[in-house]
Design an enzyme around this catalytic site. Structure first.
Site, PDB file in Angstrom:
ATOM      1  N   TYR A 102       0.821   0.028  10.837  1.00  0.00           N
ATOM      2  CA  TYR A 102      -0.123  -0.048   8.986  1.00  0.00           C
ATOM      3  C   TYR A 102       1.417  -0.013   8.352  1.00  0.00           C
ATOM      4  O   TYR A 102       1.064  -0.857   7.765  1.00  0.00           O
ATOM      5  CB  TYR A 102      -1.271   0.140   9.042  1.00  0.00           C
ATOM      6  CG  TYR A 102      -1.596   0.112   7.474  1.00  0.00           C
ATOM      7  CD1 TYR A 102      -1.928  -0.946   7.772  1.00  0.00           C
ATOM      8  CD2 TYR A 102      -1.625   1.561   6.379  1.00  0.00           C
ATOM      9  CE1 TYR A 102      -2.615  -1.176   6.079  1.00  0.00           C
ATOM     10  CE2 TYR A 102      -2.148   0.955   5.249  1.00  0.00           C
ATOM     11  CZ  TYR A 102      -2.502  -0.220   5.410  1.00  0.00           C
ATOM     12  OH  TYR A 102      -3.235  -0.331   3.817  1.00  0.00           O
ATOM     13  N   SER A 136       1.225  -0.939  -0.655  1.00  0.00           N
ATOM     14  CA  SER A 136      -0.089   0.111   0.049  1.00  0.00           C
ATOM     15  C   SER A 136       0.782   0.642   0.137  1.00  0.00           C
ATOM     16  O   SER A 136       2.060   1.510   0.875  1.00  0.00           O
ATOM     17  CB  SER A 136      -0.599   0.023   1.269  1.00  0.00           C
ATOM     18  OG  SER A 136      -1.410   1.144   1.885  1.00  0.00           O
TER      19      SER A 136
END
Length: 330
Positions: A182, A157
């Protein structure tokens, strides 16, 4: 040395769909394993590959829900897989190995984003454990089934811009930040592809990572509406407010493209976005565009690989015994 981390001119773009990138392709006789292949981007990936003729094994934490979600898609089977539990990863992999079906594409799609602090296994931070360590162990166990020419796709991502690997505290023992956690996990996904490609290329196994784009899927389940409004993703009524968001079919396109395109033949270890190889972030001039140098650094990738072997007890030991188990999984 030639720098291959730059766009190839694929002809596709941010609005291309997973179906677009395999349009006209006959994938009959090819087989994919898609983690989380029953929801969000995973479901669109499963659908596009199956409609082009491939068969799909979906690894799902809730196999009953996965069977319901994929029941109308031909050629799909489902197995129980919880990436946060390495004992379940081992059992799932053992079942796949026993079935003996060669794999053309291993698409590590499932993930966890910006959750509250959770600990799994021996106290591992949950996002790093689920997004990276679970997929690391799974992939290494399944290496004997990867055909020459197979590709492993790690869904990273643009969130990797939020954090490199925190070598001094990868499990956030000194204080948890859900977005940095994350970011670290997504950096780990990209670095995993770099070193797997280095180890696997002589056996014809190549690996790629990617940013799928911004998409509203169940991945946001740990975020409140207020948080998404504050990010500018939603308006006050809860409707989508950011025009750069993709549909799930558009979001799945880059992983399907990276798995199947002939443009990537002979290449590997690259980070992709918008159905092409991505630019380097340092040259992009825009925030959250392209890949950070630390996420494709070979030395960082090798260091992460060594840490992951130590933590999971699995590693690339050669195709004859690479599914060996480790003490952490007992």
């Amino acid at each position: 040395m030639i720098d291959h981390q730059k766009p190839l001119g694929s002809g596709f773009g941010p609005r291309s769909t997973a179906a677009d990138v395999v349009a006209g392709r006959d994938l009959t006789g090819r087989h994919a394993l898609v983690t989380g292949g029953h929801s969000g981007l995973g479901l669109e990936t499963t659908r596009a590959l199956a409609e082009a003729g491939a068969t799909i094994l979906v690894g799902a934490r809730d196999p009953d829900a996965a069977r319901i979600a994929t029941q109308a898609i031909p050629g799909v089977t489902v197995g129980t897989l919880d990436l946060a539990d390495l004992a379940i990863v081992r059992r799932f992999a053992e079942g796949v190995l026993a079935a003996g079906r060669p794999i053309d594409w291993l698409i590590n799609n499932a993930g966890l984003m910006a959750c509250a602090e959770m600990r799994v296994g021996p106290g591992w931070e949950a996002q790093f454990a689920t997004n990276h360590l679970g997929h690391f162990a799974l992939t290494n166990r399944l290496l004997p089934l990867l055909r020459p020419g197979a590709r492993v796709i790690a869904v990273s991502s643009a969130g990797h811009h939020l954090s490199p690997i925190r070598w001094d505290d990868p499990h956030f023992a000194s204080g948890y930040d859900k977005w940095r956690a994350y970011g670290q996990a997504k950096t780990a996904n990209a670095l995993f592809a770099v070193h797997l490609d280095r180890l696997g290329r002589d056996r014809g196994i190549r690996a790629f990572s990617l940013h799928p784009g911004k998409i509203l899927t169940p991945l946001q389940r740990h975020l409140t509406r207020a948080e998404m409004i504050a990010e500018g993703w939603l308006d006050a009524s809860g409707a989508l407010a950011d025009p750069t968001f993709k549909t799930p079919a558009q979001g799945a396109a880059t992983q399907v493209w990276a798995a199947t395109t002939a443009l990537l033949d002979g290449l590997g270890g690259l980070y992709c976005e918008d159905c092409d190889v991505a630019v380097r972030a340092e040259a992009a001039g825009e925030p959250f565009v392209g890949v950070k140098a630390y996420a494709v650094d070979p030395e960082e990738a090798e260091r992460l690989w060594a840490l992951s072997v130590e933590l999971t007890g699995t590693g690339f030991f050669g195709l004859s015994n690479c599914a060996a188990s480790g003490s952490r999984e007992a």
